[in-house]
Scaffold this motif. Structure first.
Motif, PDB file in Angstrom:
ATOM      1  N   LEU A  54      56.646  60.205  69.435  1.00  0.00           N
ATOM      2  CA  LEU A  54      55.516  59.324  69.152  1.00  0.00           C
ATOM      3  C   LEU A  54      54.577  59.213  70.344  1.00  0.00           C
ATOM      4  O   LEU A  54      53.346  59.256  70.196  1.00  0.00           O
ATOM      5  N   ALA A  55      55.137  59.083  71.537  1.00  0.00           N
ATOM      6  CA  ALA A  55      54.313  58.865  72.730  1.00  0.00           C
ATOM      7  C   ALA A  55      53.294  59.971  72.939  1.00  0.00           C
ATOM      8  O   ALA A  55      52.125  59.715  73.237  1.00  0.00           O
ATOM      9  N   ASN A 406      63.271  44.053  63.899  1.00  0.00           N
ATOM     10  CA  ASN A 406      64.228  45.023  64.438  1.00  0.00           C
ATOM     11  C   ASN A 406      64.317  46.297  63.613  1.00  0.00           C
ATOM     12  O   ASN A 406      65.214  47.106  63.811  1.00  0.00           O
ATOM     13  N   VAL A 407      63.354  46.509  62.711  1.00  0.00           N
ATOM     14  CA  VAL A 407      63.202  47.806  62.055  1.00  0.00           C
ATOM     15  C   VAL A 407      62.760  48.834  63.104  1.00  0.00           C
ATOM     16  O   VAL A 407      62.046  48.507  64.054  1.00  0.00           O
ATOM     17  N   PHE A 408      63.203  50.079  62.950  1.00  0.00           N
ATOM     18  CA  PHE A 408      62.726  51.167  63.800  1.00  0.00           C
ATOM     19  C   PHE A 408      61.514  51.790  63.111  1.00  0.00           C
ATOM     20  O   PHE A 408      61.630  52.305  61.987  1.00  0.00           O
ATOM     21  N   GLY A 409      60.344  51.757  63.762  1.00  0.00           N
ATOM     22  CA  GLY A 409      59.172  52.273  63.080  1.00  0.00           C
ATOM     23  C   GLY A 409      58.012  52.525  64.000  1.00  0.00           C
ATOM     24  O   GLY A 409      58.140  52.548  65.231  1.00  0.00           O
ATOM     25  N   ARG A 572      56.020  55.886  55.659  1.00  0.00           N
ATOM     26  CA  ARG A 572      55.694  57.111  56.383  1.00  0.00           C
ATOM     27  C   ARG A 572      54.187  57.142  56.611  1.00  0.00           C
ATOM     28  O   ARG A 572      53.413  56.886  55.686  1.00  0.00           O
ATOM     29  N   ASN A 573      53.791  57.404  57.853  1.00  0.00           N
ATOM     30  CA  ASN A 573      52.372  57.420  58.154  1.00  0.00           C
ATOM     31  C   ASN A 573      51.666  58.541  57.398  1.00  0.00           C
ATOM     32  O   ASN A 573      52.167  59.674  57.337  1.00  0.00           O
ATOM     33  N   ALA A 579      56.140  60.046  61.847  1.00  0.00           N
ATOM     34  CA  ALA A 579      56.084  58.624  62.212  1.00  0.00           C
ATOM     35  C   ALA A 579      56.544  57.809  61.015  1.00  0.00           C
ATOM     36  O   ALA A 579      55.786  57.566  60.079  1.00  0.00           O
ATOM     37  N   VAL A 580      57.811  57.413  61.041  1.00  0.00           N
ATOM     38  CA  VAL A 580      58.409  56.730  59.890  1.00  0.00           C
ATOM     39  C   VAL A 580      58.974  55.383  60.312  1.00  0.00           C
ATOM     40  O   VAL A 580      59.346  55.177  61.468  1.00  0.00           O
ATOM     41  N   ASP A 581      59.033  54.476  59.334  1.00  0.00           N
ATOM     42  CA  ASP A 581      59.748  53.217  59.489  1.00  0.00           C
ATOM     43  C   ASP A 581      61.119  53.397  58.861  1.00  0.00           C
ATOM     44  O   ASP A 581      61.228  53.783  57.689  1.00  0.00           O
TER      45      ASP A 581
END
Length: 679
Positions: A54-55, A406-409, A572-573, A579-581
């Motif tokens: 992502l970065a 605390n979702v990963f996204g 999903r973006n 890039a997903v949640d």
């Protein structure tokens, strides 16, 4: 005491001779310029994972920093007040360290655009030619990035330094006129002081008095961090229902607290007041902010923060505001990366700061991102049995944050950590080596696979390579090549037990560190030494937790039970499919008590000699700890988080051996356990 009174009394003290010294106190250790230190081995791979995640791609699609439409002053540039500034501060060192031509081109273009749009008053940012209010703080991360650009590209020095001096002159006038500050600016002033001190130390351009005056203006019109970190006023538990006695509510905000840790070392450099003894003699609490600008208070405040809010993962808890010791309270990713660095050590010289930052980097930082670094949390938990959108009608352990925390996204809860989190690894890497003030000696501050090439005093050209799997191994082999003999110092962490050093193939000798540093006499030519840094498994004072629970530590790593999980894509973006949640739910029992007397360290070094990539994911690190456990009754509070660990629990099933793995590789976990005595 109100701000105006605070400033007036401070001015009187400064002119009356109480603080009669002038100039800045030298630091005890100095940084090396960006580009002279790099990662190697597994850490180089970790930075590549971040760059490929992502970065390194968010500038392509993420609306806060997308560069698709910033030439006209929209999107990317218009977010200089936060998002663009954060992105630039992280991507400058990320691009240089990863040797990414794409990122280097993007940061160069961003710098050019911002500086070319500085207005005639000196203002930097999207408020130029608008009626937007002008607040100072959003520029500070941009300035850090600009400083790093100068370090990596000295040909930019005049352009950047002249722009910064022009802005400082404007900021000084604004501060004298009571302008440019709102609540966030009043608590984040230490960052601007660090920029001012960089100018004073390296590029004063004859403006030393203006720079010093601006530092004093910031301090005396800003939040009194000396009061915040005092034993009398510091919050000893979760701050949910507490009134902040300093009058600055935002000082208890987690990210601000991380930045405030730099306040007292920064102000000590111009107040020259180390012990704060005068305030204790006078005995007037409101005068703390005038007299206690000292290193003693900085050290005490650091200890208070981790005593009452600390985590075995190295970091502290703040789900927006300081959250105490309960294992389900959250820690924001932004405060993790803001705490990493060595500024306190550079000024104060106490190795306790380095020990904790190393824990943070190897535990708390990777734990809050997926292994591929494409999804990140807003809040991590020590005991995290699910990472999912919480039932809005059920209890939420985070009183100031939402059910998505605390979702990963891509941007769970708030977007700030998306653009700010990439500074963590680069900051850790670029502070891994320092020099002594006379620049005759090199100091390795952090342990890991690093390399550096620099020139010390008297044109002594030195290169250092550290070959190691640390923290996934106890052994580090360091090769030094130098034009002239000099003294090399390497930090020996406080957790080392029975460590040895072997120099140039000689017999292993016991370590003899002085204030945490082992001196090695490096000769002209090549010197090679091997460190063996074993550690004991501990569950002692540092790891003692509420409700009689314990946490397990060995060396720099915290160990946790990695709860098996399934994964569900929540979103999903549209522009970037990676890039997903992600929602994680437990697929196996996690309700265990452990017998600490049965803890057993297991080392399974990789046969290839190289660690898996990415290393921070389930079952990938080569180290583990086995322990006897038994299933217990352990309630769920709300629908998605564990209740406090039960005290003196009874076993409700047969004993079994479970495996604990490095905390940073877990995404669902139990890191704080109830205990029992096995039979």
């Amino acid at each position: 005491m109100n701000l105006r009174t605070n400033f007036v009394l401070g001015a009187l003290l400064l002119t009356s001779g109480v603080w009669s010294q002038t100039g800045l106190v030298p630091k005890q250790f100095l940084s090396l310029p960006l580009g002279q230190i790099g990662p190697s081995g597994w850490l180089s791979d970790q930075l590549a994972v971040q760059t490929n995640g992502l970065a390194g791609h968010e500038h392509e699609f993420y609306h806060y920093v997308s560069q698709t439409d910033w030439v006209g002053g929209n999107s990317f540039y218009s977010t200089l007040e936060e998002a663009g500034s954060y992105w630039f501060n992280a991507m400058v060192p990320n691009g240089v360290l990863a040797n990414s031509s794409v990122l280097n081109q993007k940061t160069s273009a961003f710098l050019d655009y911002v500086l070319s749009h500085q207005d005639s008053t000196g203002w930097l940012g999207p408020e130029v030619n608008t009626t937007k209010p002008r607040y100072l703080w959003g520029r500070y991360p941009f300035m850090f990035g600009a400083i790093q650009m100068v370090e990596a590209h000295p040909e930019l020095t005049d352009q950047v330094v002249n722009a910064l001096h022009k802005f400082v002159a404007l900021a000084n006038t604004m501060l004298h006129n009571g302008q440019g500050q709102e609540d966030w600016t009043r608590v984040r002033w230490p960052d601007f002081i660090m920029v001012l001190q960089w100018l004073y130390d390296f590029h004063p351009n004859g403006k030393e008095d203006l720079l010093l005056d601006t530092m004093k203006q910031l301090k005396f019109t800003g939040a009194p961090w000396e009061d915040v970190f005092s034993t009398e006023l510091f919050p000893k538990g979760a701050t949910d229902n507490m009134r902040n006695p300093t009058g600055f509510v935002l000082t208890w905000h987690g990210v601000n607290m991380a930045e405030g840790l730099k306040a007292l070392p920064a102000t000590y450099r111009f107040t020259h007041n180390q012990s704060g003894g005068l305030s204790r003699i006078i005995g007037i609490l409101p005068l703390m902010s005038l007299f206690a600008l000292d290193l003693d208070r900085a050290s005490e405040g650091w200890d208070l923060l981790f005593q009452y809010h600390g985590r075995p993962s190295g970091i502290f808890a703040a789900d927006e505001y300081l959250a105490g010791l309960e294992a389900v309270r959250g820690t924001e990713l932004c405060l993790v990366v803001e705490t990493i660095g060595s500024y306190l050590y550079q000024v104060i010289g106490d190795p306790k700061y380095l020990d904790r930052v190393e824990r943070i980097a190897y535990n708390a930082l990777p734990a809050t991102l997926t292994g591929d670094f494409w999804s990140r949390q807003y809040l991590q938990q020590q005991n995290q049995i699910a990472a999912q959108n919480m039932n809005p009608h059920s209890r939420n352990p985070f009183p100031n944050d939402g059910p998505y925390s605390n979702v990963f996204g891509l941007e769970p809860n708030y977007p700030c950590c998306t653009v700010n989190h990439p500074q963590g690894w680069p900051k850790f890497i670029t502070n891994s080596f320092l020099t002594t003030p006379d620049q005759k000696s090199l100091v390795q501050a952090y342990l890991g696979p690093f390399s550096t090439r620099t020139t010390l005093a008297n044109n002594n050209q030195v290169s250092v390579s550290v070959d190691t799997l640390y923290p996934f191994s106890d052994t580090l082999t360091t090769t030094i090549t130098a034009a002239q003999a000099f003294t090399y110092h390497v930090r020996i962490p406080s957790w080392v037990s029975g460590g040895t050093i072997s120099i140039n193939g000689g017999a292993a000798q016991a370590l003899s560190p002085n204030n945490g540093l082992q001196a090695v006499s490096a000769k002209a030519g090549t010197t090679k030494f091997v460190l063996n840094l074993p550690a004991k498994i501990t569950t002692g004072t540092f790891q003692s937790r509420p409700h009689g629970s314990i946490a397990v530590q060995r060396g720099p790593l915290h160990y946790a039970f990695d709860i098996p999980r399934n994964s569900t894509v929540l979103a999903r973006n549209a522009q970037e499919s990676r890039a997903v949640d992600l929602q994680f739910e437990a697929t196996a029992a996690w309700q265990y008590a452990i017998d600490p007397s049965t803890l057993k360290f297991i080392n399974s070094p990789p046969q290839s000699g190289a660690l898996p990539s990415p290393i921070f994911d389930s079952n990938l690190p080569p180290l583990s700890i086995e322990v006897t456990a038994c299933p217990i009754n352990w309630n769920i509070a709300g629908s998605t988080f564990a209740a406090s660990p039960p005290q003196n629990p009874a076993c409700v099933g047969a004993q079994k051996t479970i495996k604990l793995t490095p905390y940073g590789s877990t995404k669902l976990r139990i890191g704080e356990f109830p205990v029992f005595k096995s039979t």
